[in-house]
Structure formats: structure tokens, C-alpha cells
Design an enzyme around this catalytic site. Structure first.
Site, short mmCIF file in Angstrom:
data_model
loop_
_atom_site.label_atom_id
_atom_site.label_comp_id
_atom_site.label_asym_id
_atom_site.label_seq_id
_atom_site.Cartn_x
_atom_site.Cartn_y
_atom_site.Cartn_z
N LYS A 14 0.82 -1.22 0.00
CA LYS A 14 0.00 0.00 0.00
C LYS A 14 0.85 1.27 0.00
O LYS A 14 0.47 2.27 -0.61
CB LYS A 14 -0.99 0.01 1.16
CG LYS A 14 -0.34 -0.09 2.53
CD LYS A 14 -1.41 -0.16 3.59
CE LYS A 14 -0.78 -0.15 4.97
NZ LYS A 14 0.09 -1.32 5.24
N ARG A 92 -6.40 2.01 10.99
CA ARG A 92 -6.19 0.58 11.21
C ARG A 92 -7.25 -0.03 12.10
O ARG A 92 -7.36 -1.24 12.20
CB ARG A 92 -4.85 0.34 11.89
CG ARG A 92 -3.68 0.49 10.94
CD ARG A 92 -2.38 0.46 11.70
NE ARG A 92 -1.36 1.12 10.92
CZ ARG A 92 -0.24 0.54 10.51
NH1 ARG A 92 0.02 -0.70 10.85
NH2 ARG A 92 0.62 1.19 9.78
N ARG A 127 12.52 -6.35 2.66
CA ARG A 127 12.32 -4.90 2.78
C ARG A 127 13.37 -4.25 3.68
O ARG A 127 13.75 -4.78 4.70
CB ARG A 127 10.93 -4.64 3.39
CG ARG A 127 10.55 -3.19 3.40
CD ARG A 127 9.15 -3.00 3.88
NE ARG A 127 9.04 -3.24 5.33
CZ ARG A 127 7.95 -2.98 6.04
NH1 ARG A 127 6.86 -2.56 5.43
NH2 ARG A 127 7.93 -3.20 7.33
N ARG A 160 14.36 -3.82 9.47
CA ARG A 160 13.82 -3.56 10.80
C ARG A 160 14.02 -4.77 11.69
O ARG A 160 13.93 -5.91 11.24
CB ARG A 160 12.32 -3.26 10.71
CG ARG A 160 12.02 -1.84 10.33
CD ARG A 160 10.57 -1.60 10.01
NE ARG A 160 9.65 -2.39 10.84
CZ ARG A 160 8.34 -2.17 10.88
NH1 ARG A 160 7.81 -1.20 10.16
NH2 ARG A 160 7.56 -2.91 11.62
N ARG A 171 2.47 -10.49 12.49
CA ARG A 171 1.90 -9.17 12.17
C ARG A 171 0.83 -9.28 11.08
O ARG A 171 -0.18 -8.59 11.12
CB ARG A 171 3.01 -8.22 11.70
CG ARG A 171 3.53 -7.34 12.83
CD ARG A 171 4.98 -6.96 12.65
NE ARG A 171 5.26 -6.27 11.41
CZ ARG A 171 6.45 -6.27 10.81
NH1 ARG A 171 7.46 -6.93 11.34
NH2 ARG A 171 6.63 -5.63 9.68
#
Ligand SMILES: [Zn+2]
Length: 213
Positions: A14, A92, A127, A160, A171
Site C-alpha cells: 500500500k 487501522r 524490505r 527492521r 503481524r
């Protein structure tokens, strides 16, 4: 002012879609992460309050985020965009969705980018994020020009700490569960559109582009 809400699980792409829409349609891209970072950098009272909470490992409460968001959306410079803005990563939760609805707009569309867990996990594990400005890179198809250095701000780029497979799967599942009421909320309002988010970014964007104008 048109409001476009992009939502999807971590790894749904997104953020990338929001960037493309902002580029092609001149929409402002609104992310609460950016708003918080800006407030903290400016050293505003709300920014410092948020930073204190985050430094202590807490989540910035909905009412504070909602207030910062409201201020941002009502600021005059949004008018410089071509009549719209795209929400990235917010709302969210149902509470956040209701808070957003309380901020007026001319029209609203909620695009839910659906992606399989397998694809999302694969994307997230490749990522990289800039620790300074939040820019996102991807080892598979969008690495930083210089290893470990952000193209935009020269900040440090890395994976991360919570981007390991177990936490990424967790998640994804938590998101799917928590977002259900938000999806139902926008469905009831008659503004929900579901888009297949699997496959290459260009293919996904082709599906989304026609929904924006
Ligand atoms: Zn950066």
C-alpha cells in the site's frame, strides 16, 4: 477534496501504491508516521508527548494521532494537491476510521489491497527501511543506490529488527484480524473496493489506477 484510503496487510504494497497515486494524480500522501516524525522534528508539545510514549515502548493513543491528523488535513497546503489526498496506513482500527470520518471530505473511497500471506511475508523479508526518513527499499527490486545508505536523506538503511519470519507472519495475522471491523465499516458506508494485490507492483497499480480519478 477527495479522500482515498489505502489499506492492506503489512507487505500488501500500500505504501508503494500511495506513492504512485501521489505522483500520477498529484495527491498529497498522508501517513500518520510522517506526521508524527514531523511533529517530533519540530519539537512541538504534541510531538514530544508522542516521542515520550514511543521511547517508553508504548503506542501513541488514538486521540493524539487523530488530533494531529485533523490538524494536518485542515492545513491549507493540501489545496495545492490536485483535489485529493491518499491515506497510507491509517485507519487501522474502527475507532480510527470513525475519527477520520469526522473530518469532512467531498468524496471517499476505501481501497483494500488483498495479498496472500506467502507473498506478503516474502516481500517483508526483503524490505529495508531508512531509520531517518522512513523511506522504504526492497532488496528484490528497489535497493538503495548505495549499500545501506538512503537515496533521499543519506540516513542509515537496514532491515527492521522485527522483520524476521516469525514476527512478520504474526503481524500479518494480527492485521487480518484487527482490520475486519474496518473493512466492514467501509463496506457499510458503500465506499469499499477490494483489489488483488498479488503480483508485480506495476500490475497491481494498473488495477488501482482506474479507481482513483
Ligand atoms: Zn532516508
Amino acid at each position: 477534496m477527495k479522500r482515498l484510503i489505502l489499506f492492506g496487510a503489512p507487505g500488501s504494497g500500500k505504501g508503494t501504491m500511495g506513492d504512485l497515486i501521489a505522483r500520477d494524480f498529484g495527491y498529497a500522501k498522508i501517513s500518520t508516521g510522517d506526521i508524527l516524525r514531523a511533529e517530533i522534528e519540530q519539537g512541538s508539545a504534541d510531538g514530544l508527548r508522542a516521542k515520550g510514549i514511543m521511547d517508553a515502548g508504548g503506542l501513541v493513543p488514538d486521540d493524539l494521532v487523530g488530533e494531529l491528523l485533523r490538524r494536518r488535513l485542515l492545513r491549507g497546503d493540501l489545496g495545492e494537491s490536485r483535489g485529493g489526498y491518499v491515506m497510507d496506513g491509517y485507519p487501522r482500527t474502527l475507532v480510527q476510521a470513525e475519527a477520520l470520518s469526522a473530518i469532512a471530505c467531498d468524496s471517499e473511497k476505501a481501497i483494500f489491497i488483498e495479498v496472500s500471506e506467502t507473498e506478503a511475508v516474502e516481500r517483508l523479508l526483503s524490505r529495508l527501511t531508512c531509520s531517518k526518513c522512513g523511506a522504504i527499499y526492497n532488496l528484490r527490486n528497489k535497493p538503495p543506490r548505495e549499500d545501506g545508505v538512503c537515496d533521499l536523506c543519506r540516513g542509515e538503511v537496514g532491515r527492521r529488527a522485527d522483520d524476521n519470519e516469525q514476527s512478520v507472519r504474526q503481524r500479518f495475522r494480527v492485521y487480518a484480524e484487527r482490520t475486519l471491523p474496518v473493512i466492514e465499516y467501509y463496506s457499510r458506508r458503500g465506499v469499499l473496493v477490494r483489489v488483488d494485490g498479488n503480483g508485480a507492483a506495476a500490475a497491481v497499480y494498473a488495477r488501482i489506477k482506474g479507481l482513483v480519478a
